[in-house]
Motif scaffolding. Structure first.
Motif, PDB file in Angstrom:
ATOM      1  N   ILE A   1      26.568  24.586 -31.961  1.00 37.98           N
ATOM      2  CA  ILE A   1      27.603  24.070 -31.054  1.00 37.98           C
ATOM      3  C   ILE A   1      28.290  25.208 -30.307  1.00 37.98           C
ATOM      4  O   ILE A   1      28.580  25.090 -29.108  1.00 37.98           O
ATOM      5  N   ARG A   2      28.537  26.326 -31.001  1.00 35.30           N
ATOM      6  CA  ARG A   2      29.172  27.469 -30.340  1.00 35.30           C
ATOM      7  C   ARG A   2      28.292  28.002 -29.206  1.00 35.30           C
ATOM      8  O   ARG A   2      28.780  28.290 -28.107  1.00 35.30           O
ATOM      9  N   TYR A   3      26.998  28.118 -29.461  1.00 33.70           N
ATOM     10  CA  TYR A   3      26.085  28.575 -28.412  1.00 33.70           C
ATOM     11  C   TYR A   3      26.050  27.585 -27.249  1.00 33.70           C
ATOM     12  O   TYR A   3      25.998  27.990 -26.080  1.00 33.70           O
ATOM     13  N   GLU A   4      26.084  26.295 -27.559  1.00 39.06           N
ATOM     14  CA  GLU A   4      26.083  25.286 -26.500  1.00 39.06           C
ATOM     15  C   GLU A   4      27.356  25.361 -25.675  1.00 39.06           C
ATOM     16  O   GLU A   4      27.317  25.199 -24.440  1.00 39.06           O
ATOM     17  N   GLU A   5      28.486  25.605 -26.320  1.00 39.25           N
ATOM     18  CA  GLU A   5      29.751  25.748 -25.595  1.00 39.25           C
ATOM     19  C   GLU A   5      29.734  26.997 -24.712  1.00 39.25           C
ATOM     20  O   GLU A   5      30.229  26.973 -23.579  1.00 39.25           O
ATOM     21  N   GLU A   6      29.177  28.086 -25.219  1.00 36.49           N
ATOM     22  CA  GLU A   6      29.083  29.314 -24.429  1.00 36.49           C
ATOM     23  C   GLU A   6      28.144  29.119 -23.246  1.00 36.49           C
ATOM     24  O   GLU A   6      28.387  29.645 -22.150  1.00 36.49           O
ATOM     25  N   ALA A   7      27.071  28.359 -23.461  1.00 35.07           N
ATOM     26  CA  ALA A   7      26.154  28.051 -22.364  1.00 35.07           C
ATOM     27  C   ALA A   7      26.858  27.228 -21.296  1.00 35.07           C
ATOM     28  O   ALA A   7      26.694  27.459 -20.092  1.00 35.07           O
ATOM     29  N   THR A   8      27.672  26.270 -21.743  1.00 36.74           N
ATOM     30  CA  THR A   8      28.417  25.417 -20.813  1.00 36.74           C
ATOM     31  C   THR A   8      29.411  26.233 -19.991  1.00 36.74           C
ATOM     32  O   THR A   8      29.552  26.022 -18.776  1.00 36.74           O
ATOM     33  N   ALA A   9      30.101  27.179 -20.634  1.00 36.50           N
ATOM     34  CA  ALA A   9      31.057  28.042 -19.929  1.00 36.50           C
ATOM     35  C   ALA A   9      30.338  28.880 -18.877  1.00 36.50           C
ATOM     36  O   ALA A   9      30.819  29.042 -17.747  1.00 36.50           O
ATOM     37  N   ALA A  10      29.169  29.418 -19.254  1.00 35.76           N
ATOM     38  CA  ALA A  10      28.397  30.217 -18.297  1.00 35.76           C
ATOM     39  C   ALA A  10      27.928  29.357 -17.127  1.00 35.76           C
ATOM     40  O   ALA A  10      27.929  29.801 -15.973  1.00 35.76           O
ATOM     41  N   ALA A  11      27.537  28.126 -17.420  1.00 35.64           N
ATOM     42  CA  ALA A  11      27.079  27.220 -16.362  1.00 35.64           C
ATOM     43  C   ALA A  11      28.208  26.904 -15.384  1.00 35.64           C
ATOM     44  O   ALA A  11      27.986  26.802 -14.171  1.00 35.64           O
ATOM     45  N   GLU A  12      29.442  26.759 -15.903  1.00 34.95           N
ATOM     46  CA  GLU A  12      30.587  26.534 -15.015  1.00 34.95           C
ATOM     47  C   GLU A  12      30.864  27.767 -14.163  1.00 34.95           C
ATOM     48  O   GLU A  12      31.290  27.660 -13.008  1.00 34.95           O
ATOM     49  N   GLY A  13      30.620  28.952 -14.736  1.00 35.70           N
ATOM     50  CA  GLY A  13      30.745  30.178 -13.946  1.00 35.70           C
ATOM     51  C   GLY A  13      29.737  30.201 -12.816  1.00 35.70           C
ATOM     52  O   GLY A  13      30.041  30.647 -11.700  1.00 35.70           O
ATOM     53  N   ALA A  14      28.543  29.686 -13.094  1.00 37.65           N
ATOM     54  CA  ALA A  14      27.524  29.602 -12.051  1.00 37.65           C
ATOM     55  C   ALA A  14      27.936  28.606 -10.966  1.00 37.65           C
ATOM     56  O   ALA A  14      27.720  28.842  -9.775  1.00 37.65           O
TER      57      ALA A  14
END
Length: 336
Positions: free
Chosen positions: A40-53
């Motif tokens: 879940i932590r990795y998925e949340e970090e992926a989501t944050a990066a995607a919002e940065g994109a």
């Protein structure tokens, strides 16, 4: 009487003792709950990066439109410079730039003063007209040079944003790959069990979210329309960069929800957090957008009672949830 230990035997015993002392302590395998939390932590970090994109994409689109307008302006200015240049002629421009003596002064100091007296009026008019044209040429050329510099600056900004977009997108993909790597290390039956537990949790969240949606009422205006739209998407899956009508990311959901209420928002939580009216946390009302993280990387629609509707992260669905995002703190509330 025991014989003393031989040197060889002593050396062997010492080696065994040292190997026991120096052997690394074996670590217990992580529990399924720990693995689940890590995923879940990795998925949340992926989501944050995607919002940065998404933020980089919004800025890039705006900058590209601006660049196109400036480039069109530069083309018009270049045609203006060319037209004035043709009117003046190359010799007049060269004289203007080099600062050579004017024709009227050349005549004044010539050996035939009568020629100056007879031609002075017409020469003065010609000189005055040429001077006006030359000043127009100089102004147009300066404007073109300034616009050309602006174009170069915008091109550099576009290149930087394209790089940031690529980096953020790659980071999001890498974080999801890390989550997959963690799961791949589990036994097949453990992976299946985790998947089943995740499915059960999402199903339970969906049922409670639909119940909350049915009981919610009394919000009018733009806020009410946005909430009503978001409720209709409960159960839809989260996907990076998606803005409906089957898949959503957090800012795609809020963008479309407020679009139905006549409010135009960009597809980026960070960009949305700079729009609307800032509201103190203590004065929030249903329909306000809540922004989380520094830098901002998540957004949800407040419902009241410590609840919001949002598209949480990869691996999850649109749902009603508490406004407590754990490590991702609430940083702003905006009203539209």
């Amino acid at each position: 009487m025991k014989k003393p230990m031989s040197a060889a035997t002593w050396g062997t015993s010492l080696a065994i003792l040292l190997s026991i002392i120096q052997a690394p302590t074996s670590q217990a395998a992580p529990t399924l709950a720990q693995v689940q939390a890590q995923v879940i932590r990795y998925e949340e970090e992926a989501t944050a990066a995607a919002e940065g994109a998404q933020e980089a994409k919004v800025k890039l689109n705006s900058l590209t439109r601006s660049l196109a307008g400036i480039q069109a302006q530069a083309e018009i200015q270049a045609k203006t410079v060319d037209a004035i240049s043709k009117t003046l002629g190359a010799i007049a421009i060269d004289q203007y730039k080099s600062g050579t003596i004017s024709q009227s002064l050349e005549l004044l100091f010539s050996s035939d003063p009568s020629l100056y007296l007879s031609s002075a009026g017409s020469l003065e008019a010609i000189t005055r007209q040429k001077g006006i044209q030359l000043r127009k040429f100089q102004s147009a050329e300066q404007q073109l040079n300034a616009t050309s510099l602006t174009v170069s600056d915008r091109l550099a900004q576009v290149k930087a944003l394209q790089k940031k977009l690529a980096e953020k997108s790659a980071l999001a993909t890498a974080k999801l790959a890390q989550a997959e790597s963690v799961l791949a290390k589990l036994k097949k039956e453990d992976r299946e069990r985790l998947a089943r537990l995740a499915q059960e949790r999402e199903d339970a969240d969906q049922a409670s979210s639909l119940k909350a949606a049915r009981s919610a009422a009394g919000v009018s205006g733009r806020a009410g329309l946005a909430i009503k739209f978001a409720f209709k998407q409960i159960g839809d899956k989260y996907v990076f960069g998606a803005d409906g009508m089957i898949y959503w990311d957090c800012s795609g959901l809020t963008m479309r929800a407020y679009q139905t209420a006549g409010v135009s928002l960009p597809h980026s939580s960070a960009a949305q957090s700079r729009m609307g009216k800032s509201i103190p946390f203590s004065q929030k009302k249903p329909g306000d957008l809540m922004f989380f993280g520094r830098p901002v990387s998540h957004v949800g629609i407040y419902l009241g009672g410590g609840k919001m509707v949002h598209a949480p992260r990869s691996g999850s669905r649109v749902k009603v949830a508490t406004t407590d995002m754990g490590r991702k703190r609430l940083v702003a509330i905006r009203r539209f």
